[in-house]
Design a protein around this motif. Sequence first.
Motif, PDB file in Angstrom:
ATOM      1  N   LEU A 168      10.771   3.608 -15.498  1.00  0.00           N
ATOM      2  CA  LEU A 168      10.473   3.448 -13.963  1.00  0.00           C
ATOM      3  C   LEU A 168       9.197   4.276 -13.720  1.00  0.00           C
ATOM      4  O   LEU A 168       8.698   5.397 -13.821  1.00  0.00           O
ATOM      5  N   VAL A 169       8.227   3.177 -13.319  1.00  0.00           N
ATOM      6  CA  VAL A 169       6.706   3.645 -13.166  1.00  0.00           C
ATOM      7  C   VAL A 169       6.604   3.859 -11.500  1.00  0.00           C
ATOM      8  O   VAL A 169       6.405   2.784 -11.111  1.00  0.00           O
ATOM      9  N   ARG A 170       6.601   5.036 -11.240  1.00  0.00           N
ATOM     10  CA  ARG A 170       6.585   5.399  -9.445  1.00  0.00           C
ATOM     11  C   ARG A 170       5.265   5.703  -9.307  1.00  0.00           C
ATOM     12  O   ARG A 170       4.651   6.734  -9.448  1.00  0.00           O
ATOM     13  N   ALA A 171       4.632   4.431  -8.817  1.00  0.00           N
ATOM     14  CA  ALA A 171       3.250   4.434  -8.699  1.00  0.00           C
ATOM     15  C   ALA A 171       2.604   5.098  -7.324  1.00  0.00           C
ATOM     16  O   ALA A 171       3.692   4.822  -6.415  1.00  0.00           O
ATOM     17  N   GLY A 172       1.501   5.476  -7.381  1.00  0.00           N
ATOM     18  CA  GLY A 172       1.101   6.005  -5.842  1.00  0.00           C
ATOM     19  C   GLY A 172       0.322   4.872  -5.459  1.00  0.00           C
ATOM     20  O   GLY A 172       0.267   3.760  -5.733  1.00  0.00           O
ATOM     21  N   LEU A 173      -0.646   5.333  -4.646  1.00  0.00           N
ATOM     22  CA  LEU A 173      -1.891   4.241  -4.278  1.00  0.00           C
ATOM     23  C   LEU A 173      -2.407   3.740  -5.469  1.00  0.00           C
ATOM     24  O   LEU A 173      -2.936   4.284  -6.248  1.00  0.00           O
ATOM     25  N   ILE A 174      -2.575   2.456  -5.650  1.00  0.00           N
ATOM     26  CA  ILE A 174      -2.983   1.748  -6.520  1.00  0.00           C
ATOM     27  C   ILE A 174      -4.302   0.992  -6.088  1.00  0.00           C
ATOM     28  O   ILE A 174      -4.348   0.266  -5.187  1.00  0.00           O
ATOM     29  N   ILE A 175      -5.661   1.354  -6.629  1.00  0.00           N
ATOM     30  CA  ILE A 175      -6.845   0.429  -6.442  1.00  0.00           C
ATOM     31  C   ILE A 175      -7.520  -0.136  -7.667  1.00  0.00           C
ATOM     32  O   ILE A 175      -6.786   0.242  -8.824  1.00  0.00           O
ATOM     33  N   GLY A 176      -8.542  -0.681  -7.585  1.00  0.00           N
ATOM     34  CA  GLY A 176      -9.306  -1.231  -8.642  1.00  0.00           C
ATOM     35  C   GLY A 176      -9.655  -2.633  -8.555  1.00  0.00           C
ATOM     36  O   GLY A 176      -9.177  -3.303  -7.779  1.00  0.00           O
ATOM     37  N   PRO A 177     -10.234  -3.350  -9.567  1.00  0.00           N
ATOM     38  CA  PRO A 177     -10.171  -4.600  -9.686  1.00  0.00           C
ATOM     39  C   PRO A 177      -8.843  -5.167  -9.596  1.00  0.00           C
ATOM     40  O   PRO A 177      -8.086  -4.983  -9.863  1.00  0.00           O
ATOM     41  N   TYR A 178      -9.023  -6.721  -9.086  1.00  0.00           N
ATOM     42  CA  TYR A 178      -7.989  -7.495  -8.779  1.00  0.00           C
ATOM     43  C   TYR A 178      -7.453  -6.955  -7.272  1.00  0.00           C
ATOM     44  O   TYR A 178      -6.151  -7.798  -7.114  1.00  0.00           O
ATOM     45  N   GLU A 179      -7.691  -5.882  -6.598  1.00  0.00           N
ATOM     46  CA  GLU A 179      -6.911  -5.570  -5.638  1.00  0.00           C
ATOM     47  C   GLU A 179      -6.768  -6.782  -4.456  1.00  0.00           C
ATOM     48  O   GLU A 179      -7.575  -7.124  -4.246  1.00  0.00           O
ATOM     49  N   ASN A 180      -5.438  -6.891  -4.070  1.00  0.00           N
ATOM     50  CA  ASN A 180      -5.480  -7.941  -3.292  1.00  0.00           C
ATOM     51  C   ASN A 180      -4.513  -7.400  -1.967  1.00  0.00           C
ATOM     52  O   ASN A 180      -3.891  -8.137  -1.382  1.00  0.00           O
ATOM     53  N   VAL A 181      -4.593  -6.064  -1.965  1.00  0.00           N
ATOM     54  CA  VAL A 181      -4.102  -5.287  -0.600  1.00  0.00           C
ATOM     55  C   VAL A 181      -5.154  -4.904   0.435  1.00  0.00           C
ATOM     56  O   VAL A 181      -4.987  -5.012   1.551  1.00  0.00           O
ATOM     57  N   GLY A 182      -6.527  -4.786  -0.411  1.00  0.00           N
ATOM     58  CA  GLY A 182      -7.520  -4.644   0.707  1.00  0.00           C
ATOM     59  C   GLY A 182      -8.007  -3.250   0.993  1.00  0.00           C
ATOM     60  O   GLY A 182      -8.956  -3.212   1.937  1.00  0.00           O
ATOM     61  N   ARG A 183      -7.785  -2.330   0.138  1.00  0.00           N
ATOM     62  CA  ARG A 183      -8.212  -0.869   0.736  1.00  0.00           C
ATOM     63  C   ARG A 183      -9.570  -0.530   0.100  1.00  0.00           C
ATOM     64  O   ARG A 183     -10.209  -0.512   1.134  1.00  0.00           O
TER      65      ARG A 183
END
Length: 336
Positions: free
Chosen positions: A148-163
């Motif tokens: 179970l990979v409980r990620a926090g905020l994810i950013i970087g190349p390919y980001e499709n959420v827009g932050r």
Amino acid sequence: MKLLMLGGTEFVGRAVVDAALERGWEVTVFHRGRHAPPAGVTSLLGDRTTGPEGLAALATGSWDAVVDTWSAAPSAVRDAARLLADRVARYAYVSSRSVYAWPPAAGLAEDGPLVEGSPDDGDMPYAESKRGGELAATAAFGTDRTLLVRAGLIIGPYENVGRLPWWLGRIARGGPVLAPGPADSPIQYIDVRDLAEWTLDAIAAGLSGPYNLVSPPGHTTMGELLDACVRVTGADAELRWTAPEALLAAGAEPWSELPVWLPPGEMYDAMHTADVTKALKTGLRCRPAAETVADTWAWLESLGGTAPQRPDRPGAGLSPEREAEVLAKLAASSAG
């Protein structure tokens, strides 16, 4: 290793596929066909939203591991996990730190209290959906075969959420930029490629159970992140650092209108103070913020400056009109 990626054409799934291919793994991508799969994979088409019949392409075949990033109805995770349990060795489910009961304490580790969830749920709020997905994967594969990979905020190349893409685009336009302070406020996130590499390492090592996956506390600050955006874009932007109290008084919305940023309080503690000791002990490595920003900008430029946007997520960031409105309120308040 033979890897089955459920999804794999966008953001987190795409980063996992790229990392697996770089390792020489044999990768199968199961997707809806809305985006072209990466070169070098075996492509299987199906639609999990239609129920078990949408998984027909997965009726045969065996793999060493499956990675699943699903964030909607947990029943979709349940159906896939049940179908694959006898033909896949390990199930890695990319969950979220949102599964912790609100409000999560500052410095919370993996043993914190959790929200309620069910593997049989249909559409549910995000946190309950992710918890239901965790339960669905574990019910089918057992605790020893489920990661179970409980990620926090994810950013970087390919980001499709827009932050991060919003900050880069805004700073690239130049001029006075509303910068949420304090500049030295520590922030936590995970570069999507670091998440992918750790997840594949964990699969290969046979790890199981929950892991908070985000950068260590103090990995970078809001100031370092936005300064890096100024450098890579080469813009004549002027960061106007503003205290949290003033921003809130002017009506600026943390997180949604000012992505990544949160003022001190429960939300900040929840998002930017996670205990990641467990993941660090198993080899989590987080690249410098400057590298994440530079590579995301290079990716954006390759797309002509416009990032893709998930249709199920609202766009992030202040509109030019809202930013001007907030700046005007701040100036009036200062003058008064």
